[in-house]
Write an enzyme that holds these catalytic residues in place. Structure first.
Site, PDB file in Angstrom:
ATOM      1  N   HIS A  18      -9.522 -26.247  11.820  1.00  0.00           N
ATOM      2  CA  HIS A  18      -8.114 -26.679  11.863  1.00  0.00           C
ATOM      3  C   HIS A  18      -7.802 -27.721  10.784  1.00  0.00           C
ATOM      4  CE1 HIS A  18      -8.477 -25.625  16.363  1.00  0.00           C
ATOM      5  NE2 HIS A  18      -7.601 -24.778  15.878  1.00  0.00           N
ATOM      6  N   LYS A  42      -3.242 -21.843  30.979  1.00  0.00           N
ATOM      7  CA  LYS A  42      -4.516 -21.737  30.284  1.00  0.00           C
ATOM      8  C   LYS A  42      -5.429 -22.890  30.707  1.00  0.00           C
ATOM      9  CE  LYS A  42      -5.592 -20.161  25.582  1.00  0.00           C
ATOM     10  NZ  LYS A  42      -5.064 -20.100  24.214  1.00  0.00           N
ATOM     11  N   ARG A  95      -8.804 -16.446  10.132  1.00  0.00           N
ATOM     12  CA  ARG A  95     -10.247 -16.416   9.887  1.00  0.00           C
ATOM     13  C   ARG A  95     -10.645 -14.972   9.650  1.00  0.00           C
ATOM     14  NH1 ARG A  95     -11.136 -19.720  15.253  1.00  0.00           N
ATOM     15  NH2 ARG A  95      -9.866 -17.929  15.762  1.00  0.00           N
ATOM     16  N   SER A 133     -12.540 -23.077  18.609  1.00  0.00           N
ATOM     17  CA  SER A 133     -12.675 -24.088  19.667  1.00  0.00           C
ATOM     18  C   SER A 133     -13.531 -23.578  20.822  1.00  0.00           C
ATOM     19  CB  SER A 133     -11.297 -24.494  20.192  1.00  0.00           C
ATOM     20  OG  SER A 133     -10.526 -25.046  19.158  1.00  0.00           O
TER      21      SER A 133
HETATM   22  O1  PNS Z   1      -4.513 -21.870  19.244  1.00  0.00           O
HETATM   23  P1  PNS Z   1      -3.917 -20.653  19.895  1.00  0.00           P
HETATM   24  O2  PNS Z   1      -4.241 -20.648  21.367  1.00  0.00           O
HETATM   25  O3  PNS Z   1      -4.314 -19.384  19.197  1.00  0.00           O
HETATM   26  O4  PNS Z   1      -2.310 -20.795  19.734  1.00  0.00           O
HETATM   27  C1  PNS Z   1      -1.452 -19.841  20.304  1.00  0.00           C
HETATM   28  C2  PNS Z   1       0.033 -20.289  20.230  1.00  0.00           C
HETATM   29  C3  PNS Z   1       0.231 -21.665  20.803  1.00  0.00           C
HETATM   30  C4  PNS Z   1       0.472 -20.288  18.768  1.00  0.00           C
HETATM   31  C5  PNS Z   1       0.870 -19.231  21.016  1.00  0.00           C
HETATM   32  O5  PNS Z   1       0.291 -19.022  22.272  1.00  0.00           O
HETATM   33  C6  PNS Z   1       2.335 -19.619  21.212  1.00  0.00           C
HETATM   34  O6  PNS Z   1       3.086 -19.692  20.260  1.00  0.00           O
HETATM   35  N1  PNS Z   1       2.743 -19.890  22.476  1.00  0.00           N
HETATM   36  C7  PNS Z   1       4.086 -20.309  22.790  1.00  0.00           C
HETATM   37  C8  PNS Z   1       4.851 -19.236  23.589  1.00  0.00           C
HETATM   38  C9  PNS Z   1       5.540 -18.267  22.674  1.00  0.00           C
HETATM   39  O7  PNS Z   1       6.348 -18.611  21.843  1.00  0.00           O
HETATM   40  N2  PNS Z   1       5.214 -16.971  22.844  1.00  0.00           N
HETATM   41  C10 PNS Z   1       5.774 -15.896  22.070  1.00  0.00           C
HETATM   42  C11 PNS Z   1       5.104 -15.787  20.708  1.00  0.00           C
HETATM   43  S1  PNS Z   1       4.313 -14.260  20.514  1.00  0.00           S
END
Ligand code: PNS
Length: 164
Positions: A18, A42, A95, A133
């Site tokens: 990150h 989560k 990645r 992570s």
């Molecule tokens: O680090 P991560 O867990 O891969 O991040 C995922 C994240 C936070 C980017 C994604 O889960 C997110 O944007 N969640 C917010 C809800 C949302 O907007 N969902 C619709 C997008 S497809």
């Protein structure tokens, strides 16, 4: 170098993968808002407050200009959050190929929800392309050495979680 980007994620915890994305992002954007997803669904190892603190400490450890990185949390739709923060860009790291389908799906869904917000990808540094992570937590829990994989301020907190 212009504009504001939101760099969203779970950051449970922030890794060196990150921080290298963040460093590269600062070449392209004037300001980056690192936004921690506040999601009760989560199961997380660290609380949102702990994750935000570790991100702040890691940004300081990187020597980043504190005026150019903000750490925040959000819930609800990411595109709604980006709009409220006047950010036209969502920044994500890529990645291995395995990330691609999930990221493509999210980027397209977000574009469908708000075509004014663009998702921009930065390729992960090859030294950290295998760092995630979840893997870092598993290795730390099993007593493996993760000292090269997380920012210096994260290591003691991670080890403390597993009584190491
Ligand atoms: O680090 P991560 O867990 O891969 O991040 C995922 C994240 C936070 C980017 C994604 O889960 C997110 O944007 N969640 C917010 C809800 C949302 O907007 N969902 C619709 C997008 S497809």
């Amino acid at each position: 170098m212009r504009g504001i980007a939101v760099y969203p994620g779970s950051f449970d915890p922030i890794t060196k993968g990150h921080t290298t994305i963040l460093q590269s992002g600062l070449v392209a954007f004037e300001k980056i808002i690192v936004a921690v997803l506040n999601n009760d669904k989560k199961e997380a190892l660290f609380s949102v407050a702990e994750r935000m603190e570790m991100i702040r400490e890691s940004a300081a450890d990187m020597g980043a200009d504190p005026g150019r990185i903000e750490v925040d949390s959000f819930d609800g739709l990411l595109v709604g959050y980006a709009q409220r923060r006047n950010a036209r860009v969502i920044l994500r790291g890529l990645r291995a190929v395995a990330d691609f389908e999930y990221e493509l799906q999210m980027a397209n869904m977000n574009r469908h929800l708000n075509p004014e917000v663009e998702t921009v990808f930065i390729m992960a540094n090859d030294a950290y392309f295998y760092v995630a992570s979840n893997l870092v937590k598993e290795v730390a829990r099993l007593g493996g050495n993760v000292s090269d994989l997380v920012p210096v301020p994260v290591l003691p907190r991670l080890l403390a979680k597993f009584d190491k």
